[in-house]
Design a protein around this motif. Structure first.
Motif, short mmCIF file in Angstrom:
data_model
loop_
_atom_site.label_atom_id
_atom_site.label_comp_id
_atom_site.label_asym_id
_atom_site.label_seq_id
_atom_site.Cartn_x
_atom_site.Cartn_y
_atom_site.Cartn_z
N GLN A 290 75.31 109.60 56.21
CA GLN A 290 76.75 109.85 56.25
C GLN A 290 77.27 110.09 54.83
OE1 GLN A 290 78.70 110.16 59.13
NE2 GLN A 290 76.60 110.22 59.95
N CYS B 11 74.49 108.94 52.15
CA CYS B 11 73.79 107.66 52.21
C CYS B 11 72.32 107.92 52.52
CB CYS B 11 74.43 106.79 53.29
SG CYS B 11 73.54 105.26 53.66
N CYS C 264 75.88 103.65 51.80
CA CYS C 264 77.30 103.55 52.09
C CYS C 264 77.65 102.08 52.28
CB CYS C 264 77.67 104.37 53.32
SG CYS C 264 76.93 103.75 54.86
N ALA C 265 78.93 101.77 52.35
CA ALA C 265 79.37 100.38 52.47
C ALA C 265 78.81 99.71 53.72
CB ALA C 265 80.89 100.32 52.47
N LYS C 266 78.73 100.45 54.82
CA LYS C 266 78.20 99.89 56.07
C LYS C 266 76.73 99.54 55.93
CE LYS C 266 77.44 101.06 60.95
NZ LYS C 266 77.63 102.10 62.00
N CYS C 267 75.95 100.43 55.32
CA CYS C 267 74.51 100.19 55.22
C CYS C 267 74.17 99.16 54.14
CB CYS C 267 73.79 101.51 54.97
SG CYS C 267 73.81 102.61 56.41
N TRP D 2 70.26 106.06 53.96
CA TRP D 2 69.80 105.49 55.22
C TRP D 2 70.40 106.19 56.43
CZ3 TRP D 2 65.76 103.12 56.70
CH2 TRP D 2 65.69 102.46 57.93
N CYS D 3 71.72 106.34 56.47
CA CYS D 3 72.37 106.90 57.66
C CYS D 3 72.79 108.35 57.49
CB CYS D 3 73.59 106.06 58.05
SG CYS D 3 74.98 106.19 56.91
N ARG E 138 75.73 96.40 53.85
CA ARG E 138 75.77 95.15 54.64
C ARG E 138 74.54 95.05 55.54
NH1 ARG E 138 81.24 96.82 54.89
NH2 ARG E 138 80.93 97.74 56.97
N LEU E 139 74.08 96.19 56.04
CA LEU E 139 72.91 96.21 56.92
C LEU E 139 71.67 95.70 56.19
CD1 LEU E 139 72.09 97.17 59.81
CD2 LEU E 139 71.43 99.34 58.75
#
Length: 226
Positions: A10, A5, A33-36, A7-8, A38-39
């Motif tokens: 990962q 990713c 990634c899926a989390k970012c 951003w993170c 949403r971020l």
């Protein structure tokens, strides 16, 4: 192929559906990634209808009322994110630490709100000294795949904005000049100014003033953050 990713950092864990695999379409590696994802979703909620500030109501904010008393033509700005938390970190990494790859994280969102028919996209320029240090203009980094007009040139800065008081920025001098190589394209057109952050409004209002004096019929602006 990138596997992290942007951003993170990962690992990207992508499970492609069978239908996609059987389609033989080229696979585009996601930036986030899926989390970012949403971020970086654009926030909803009330904004000032004139400058785009995220606030509790949809009323015109006090700073816009101040500008309207001093400028003959109000400037309407569309801001995509509030300038705190995520966007402060994003711009620190992208703009000041020079992580140019991060331009792609907001590029599509910026371009979407910039493009209108019969309107010129005009990025806010960097002063030559800033460009020499930074090596790229953070705004044109988001506009790499769209047509834009370099209608403005930044005058040399004696003092950067972050070194000035708020009042000094609000009543400061004209920081721009028209680019002589593109000035003939301006009369009779409509312009969308693009910048990274709307702070006091000084930069965008002064650019608007100069463009209107050059014969532009209307100016709006888009900023990543407010």
């Amino acid at each position: 192929m990138r596997e992290q990713c942007l951003w993170c950092a990962q690992p990207l864990q992508q499970q492609l559906p069978i239908a996609f695999l059987l389609s033989f379409r080229p696979y585009q590696v996601p930036d986030l990634c899926a989390k970012c994802v949403r971020l970086f979703a654009r926030p909803t909620g009330p904004q000032c209808p004139q400058c785009g500030r995220f606030q509790a109501t949809t009323s015109r904010c006090s700073e816009c009322q101040w500008w309207n008393q001093r400028m003959a033509v109000p400037l309407v700005n569309q801001a995509l994110y509030p300038y705190h938390g995520l966007m402060q970190t994003y711009l620190e990494r992208y703009k000041f630490q020079g992580d140019y790859a991060l331009r792609s994280l907001v590029k599509a969102a910026v371009v979407q709100v910039c493009q209108r028919e019969q309107e010129l996209i005009v990025p806010i320029p960097l002063a030559p000294t800033q460009l020499a240090v930074r090596k790229f203009n953070q705004v044109t980094g988001w506009l790499t795949d769209v047509a834009f007009v370099s209608a403005l040139m930044a005058k040399p800065k004696l003092v950067s904005q972050h070194q000035q008081t708020r009042q000094q920025r609000l009543v400061g001098w004209q920081p721009f000049a028209l680019n002589p190589s593109t000035a003939a394209q301006l009369p009779g057109t409509r312009v969308c100014l693009v910048d990274d952050v709307y702070t006091t409004g000084q930069t965008l209002h002064q650019a608007q003033r100069l463009l209107l004096a050059a014969g532009v019929q209307g100016v709006r602006s888009v900023t990543l953050a407010r």
